[in-house]
Design a protein around this motif. Sequence first.
Motif, mmCIF file in Angstrom:
data_model
loop_
_atom_site.group_PDB
_atom_site.id
_atom_site.type_symbol
_atom_site.label_atom_id
_atom_site.label_comp_id
_atom_site.label_asym_id
_atom_site.label_seq_id
_atom_site.Cartn_x
_atom_site.Cartn_y
_atom_site.Cartn_z
ATOM 1 N N GLU A 77 4.884 2.801 4.391
ATOM 2 C CA GLU A 77 3.825 1.880 3.981
ATOM 3 C C GLU A 77 3.601 0.803 5.045
ATOM 4 N N ALA A 86 1.855 2.429 8.007
ATOM 5 C CA ALA A 86 0.439 2.672 7.721
ATOM 6 C C ALA A 86 -0.386 1.408 7.920
ATOM 7 N N LEU A 134 -3.458 3.509 8.951
ATOM 8 C CA LEU A 134 -3.569 4.799 8.274
ATOM 9 C C LEU A 134 -4.153 4.594 6.886
ATOM 10 N N VAL A 180 -1.424 9.102 3.998
ATOM 11 C CA VAL A 180 -0.218 9.741 4.528
ATOM 12 C C VAL A 180 0.108 10.915 3.611
ATOM 13 N N LEU A 227 -1.940 5.454 -1.157
ATOM 14 C CA LEU A 227 -1.801 5.806 0.259
ATOM 15 C C LEU A 227 -1.373 7.255 0.439
#
Length: 214
Positions: free
Chosen positions: A24, A27, A32, A35, A69
């Motif tokens: 996390e 990212a 990002l 993922v 995410l």
Amino acid sequence: MSELFALFGGTFDPIHYGHLRPVEALAQQVGLKQVTLLPNNVPPHRPQPQASAAQRVAMLQCAIADRPLFDIDTRELARPTPSWTVDTLEALRAERGAQQPLGFIIGQDSLLTLHKWHRWQDLLTLCHLLVCQRPGYATQLETPAQQQWLNDHLAQNTQQLHHSPAGHIWLADTPLLDISATEIRQRRHHGQSCADLLPDAVIDYIDRAGLYRD
């Protein structure tokens, strides 16, 4: 050029905060938006998982239910052969095209032993390597030649990861969480609490499934 697509492989037996929280942080640092968790079927470098493939996927689903995410790709679980990362990356490259930026997330421990991976020298032709810190591991590679290889491929900024399909290594500044699935399995075996080591929903699933008692 599409946005950077990142994968994070592992046995996830079980998934825990040592997996989730560094990724996390990575990212956020790299930018990002998604993922993809990639559970291994036959991990080449470690003992077979205690939980079944279906149980490990169920634990992943519990862990990410409130974490948009993440999503899950189960392709490696469908292969009876060892889960060679390079094979999976070749398949993804074929699906997504030559210009799609691909990132493969590993820990510092994996970076140190990357030269033992199957066709490891092909990895950077297929993806970027995004490396999360791990406590207790060396920051220098084993030999001057390996260290030079790392230095030659280090990304200088995150834009390089988004603007090229492969070829760079990013050493992320991520939390050092000393949590291991082995420790969690041992604590479960001895009837000890695993609170704060993995999401409550995963603990609830482990309780219902009777995992890691033996």
